[in-house]
Design an enzyme around this catalytic site. Structure first.
Site, PDB file in Angstrom:
ATOM      1  N   THR A 186       0.817  -1.211   0.000  1.00  0.00           N
ATOM      2  CA  THR A 186       0.000   0.000   0.000  1.00  0.00           C
ATOM      3  C   THR A 186       0.854   1.267   0.000  1.00  0.00           C
ATOM      4  O   THR A 186       1.997   1.247   0.477  1.00  0.00           O
ATOM      5  CB  THR A 186      -0.896  -0.001   1.267  1.00  0.00           C
ATOM      6  OG1 THR A 186      -1.430   1.294   1.466  1.00  0.00           O
ATOM      7  CG2 THR A 186      -0.105  -0.355   2.519  1.00  0.00           C
ATOM      8  N   ASP A 187       0.273   2.365  -0.467  1.00  0.00           N
ATOM      9  CA  ASP A 187       0.970   3.664  -0.405  1.00  0.00           C
ATOM     10  C   ASP A 187       1.060   4.177   1.031  1.00  0.00           C
ATOM     11  O   ASP A 187       1.834   5.093   1.316  1.00  0.00           O
ATOM     12  CB  ASP A 187       0.272   4.707  -1.301  1.00  0.00           C
ATOM     13  CG  ASP A 187      -1.173   4.996  -0.925  1.00  0.00           C
ATOM     14  OD1 ASP A 187      -1.712   4.335  -0.017  1.00  0.00           O
ATOM     15  OD2 ASP A 187      -1.778   5.889  -1.564  1.00  0.00           O
ATOM     16  N   GLU A 188       0.273   3.571   1.942  1.00  0.00           N
ATOM     17  CA  GLU A 188       0.228   4.097   3.314  1.00  0.00           C
ATOM     18  C   GLU A 188       1.549   3.910   4.047  1.00  0.00           C
ATOM     19  O   GLU A 188       1.791   4.551   5.074  1.00  0.00           O
ATOM     20  CB  GLU A 188      -0.945   3.464   4.080  1.00  0.00           C
ATOM     21  CG  GLU A 188      -2.257   3.709   3.361  1.00  0.00           C
ATOM     22  CD  GLU A 188      -3.499   3.397   4.167  1.00  0.00           C
ATOM     23  OE1 GLU A 188      -3.451   3.435   5.402  1.00  0.00           O
ATOM     24  OE2 GLU A 188      -4.536   3.108   3.531  1.00  0.00           O
ATOM     25  N   TYR A 199      -1.851  -0.485  10.976  1.00  0.00           N
ATOM     26  CA  TYR A 199      -1.955  -1.150   9.664  1.00  0.00           C
ATOM     27  C   TYR A 199      -0.743  -0.825   8.790  1.00  0.00           C
ATOM     28  O   TYR A 199      -0.056  -1.715   8.290  1.00  0.00           O
ATOM     29  CB  TYR A 199      -3.247  -0.721   8.950  1.00  0.00           C
ATOM     30  CG  TYR A 199      -3.255  -1.047   7.460  1.00  0.00           C
ATOM     31  CD1 TYR A 199      -3.221  -2.364   7.019  1.00  0.00           C
ATOM     32  CD2 TYR A 199      -3.284  -0.022   6.499  1.00  0.00           C
ATOM     33  CE1 TYR A 199      -3.204  -2.666   5.656  1.00  0.00           C
ATOM     34  CE2 TYR A 199      -3.274  -0.314   5.147  1.00  0.00           C
ATOM     35  CZ  TYR A 199      -3.234  -1.637   4.723  1.00  0.00           C
ATOM     36  OH  TYR A 199      -3.214  -1.926   3.380  1.00  0.00           O
ATOM     37  N   LYS A 220       2.293  -3.234   7.348  1.00  0.00           N
ATOM     38  CA  LYS A 220       2.570  -3.433   5.914  1.00  0.00           C
ATOM     39  C   LYS A 220       4.010  -2.999   5.589  1.00  0.00           C
ATOM     40  O   LYS A 220       4.708  -3.659   4.818  1.00  0.00           O
ATOM     41  CB  LYS A 220       1.571  -2.644   5.053  1.00  0.00           C
ATOM     42  CG  LYS A 220       0.156  -3.183   5.046  1.00  0.00           C
ATOM     43  CD  LYS A 220       0.033  -4.588   4.464  1.00  0.00           C
ATOM     44  CE  LYS A 220       0.294  -4.652   2.974  1.00  0.00           C
ATOM     45  NZ  LYS A 220      -0.001  -6.008   2.426  1.00  0.00           N
TER      46      LYS A 220
END
Ligand code: NAD
Ligand code: TYD
Length: 353
Positions: free
Chosen positions: A133-135, A159, A163
């Site tokens: 993810t970009d997060e 989260y 990741k």
């Protein structure tokens, strides 16, 4: 030939299977634990299809994964399996550590053992593709450049931290052991089979049920939105032609504040299924308490995948949102099926009944 994919009863994974079989007859072995987020009804079209082998299990179950690898001899493993919802990670981070970090570690070790024993040609051709993810890059201010692959990781939620950890493990297994890995970091997806805990399907679901449309804080947080099948096509392209050891950012050049996204959804619903009282669904918008540590802005610089692999999104936000709303209107039975007792329990935990 065969690929082993994990987490393909979830939102993106199930769309990936639909996208894959529209283009290929290559067999998929789908390993999924079937958490609350996994729904076999997403894959009903492939129930009796010999190209799809479903196995219920955990990516961290080394004995099971070793057996599947030995039995099916895949040419690639794609890892979609994860706990994926930021708000749930705030209420209970343990599952995120268990699956996203420890589970990915065990999966990498199982795959490394299998890959080490392949013949030279199969070993060179093998790929481990990790979907992320970009997060992991943290939060941008309004004036910052979009996330490039070279940005440092600055994850802010349980989260995104879990990741980011898994991305680091994947990178290390390449550098240390030579495992031929690929990593993709994508922005917010939307589309069919999206579980109605995330913003877009939650708003469609609540709007039709006459319930409030909850906007966290002032609704000015910005996300980059990509139609899920564009993400799936990008993953297929990275698997096919991505350079081993590289990371590819995937995004739609589609930054929108949350409030604009919700207003757009209301406008599409007003057109396709007007409220009985003639009012707009926008009347149901309700501002609620902000998410703790809420990231202000995500944006993706997708030039690397465009330049190196020739991938571009096919949907605009307008065409993708229209397709998505239509899909939910046409699949209310699917929505009923997934909004069970445990879903209602989540709504009560998060939104207070
Ligand atoms: P999802 O929550 O809808 O689906 C996750 C799937 O993984 C479910 O089917 C679940 O049963 C399965 N799963 C969970 N733990 C497992 C375990 N231990 N072993 C085996 N299976 C397990 O998630 P999603 O939105 O489809 O996301 C898929 C992947 O894409 C995730 O890795 C996520 O981080 C990443 N991603 C998601 C988005 C997004 O907008 N949704 C954007 C970028 C990247
Ligand atoms: P979400 O779909 O949970 O994805 P993520 O947090 O991974 O980006 O949320 C998208 C944005 O919408 C995020 O800024 C939080 C916000 N949001 C709301 O305002 N209300 C809601 O009820 C939800 C679920 C999200």
């Amino acid at each position: 030939m065969t690929v082993l994919v994990t987490g393909c009863a979830g939102f993106i994974g199930s769309n990936f299977i639909h996208t894959w079989f529209a283009a290929s007859d290559e067999k998929i072995v789908n390993l999924d634990k079937l958490t609350y987020a996994g729904n076999l009804s997403n894959l009903a079209a492939f129930k009796n299809d010999p190209r799809h082998v479903f196995v219920q299990g955990d990516i961290g179950d080394a004995a099971l994964v070793a057996r599947l690898l030995s039995e099916h001899q895949p040419r690639a493993v794609l890892n979609f399996a994860a706990e994926s919802h930021v708000d749930r990670s705030i209420h209970g981070p343990a599952d995120f550590i268990h699956t996203n970090i420890v589970g990915t570690f065990h999966l990498l070790e199982s795959v490394r053992a299998y890959w080490t024993n392949l013949g030279d040609q199969d070993k060179a051709n093998f790929r481990f593709l990790h979907v992320s993810t970009d997060e992991v890059y943290g939060s941008l201010s309004a004036s910052d450049a979009p996330f490039a692959e070279t940005n440092a990781f600055e994850p802010n939620s349980p989260y995104s931290a879990s990741k980011a950890s898994s991305d680091h493990l994947v990178r290390a297994w390449h550098h240390t052991y030579g495992l031929p890995v690929l990593t993709t970091n994508c922005s917010n997806n939307y589309g069919p089979y999206h579980f109605p805990e995330k913003l877009i399907p939650l708003v469609i679901h609540n709007a039709l049920a006459g319930k409030p449309l909850p906007i966290y804080g002032d609704g000015q947080q910005v996300r980059d939105w990509l139609y899920v099948q564009d993400h799936c096509r990008a993953i297929m392209r990275v698997l096919e032609a991505g350079r081993v050891g590289e990371t590819y950012n995937i995004g739609g050049w589609n930054e929108k504040p949350n409030l604009d996204v919700v207003r757009t959804l209301c406008a599409v619903l007003d057109e396709l299924q007007p409220r009985a009282d003639g009012q707009s669904y926008a009347e149901q918008i309700t501002f609620v308490k902000d998410r703790p540590g809420h990231d202000k802005r995500y944006a993706i610089d997708a030039r690397k995948i465009e330049r190196e692999l020739g991938w571009k999104p096919q949907e605009t936000f307008e065409s993708g949102i229209a397709k998505t709303v239509r899909w939910y209107l046409d699949h209310q039975d699917w929505v009923q099926g997934v909004t069970s007792g445990s879903y209602r329990q989540w709504l009560s935990t998060q939104y207070g009944g």
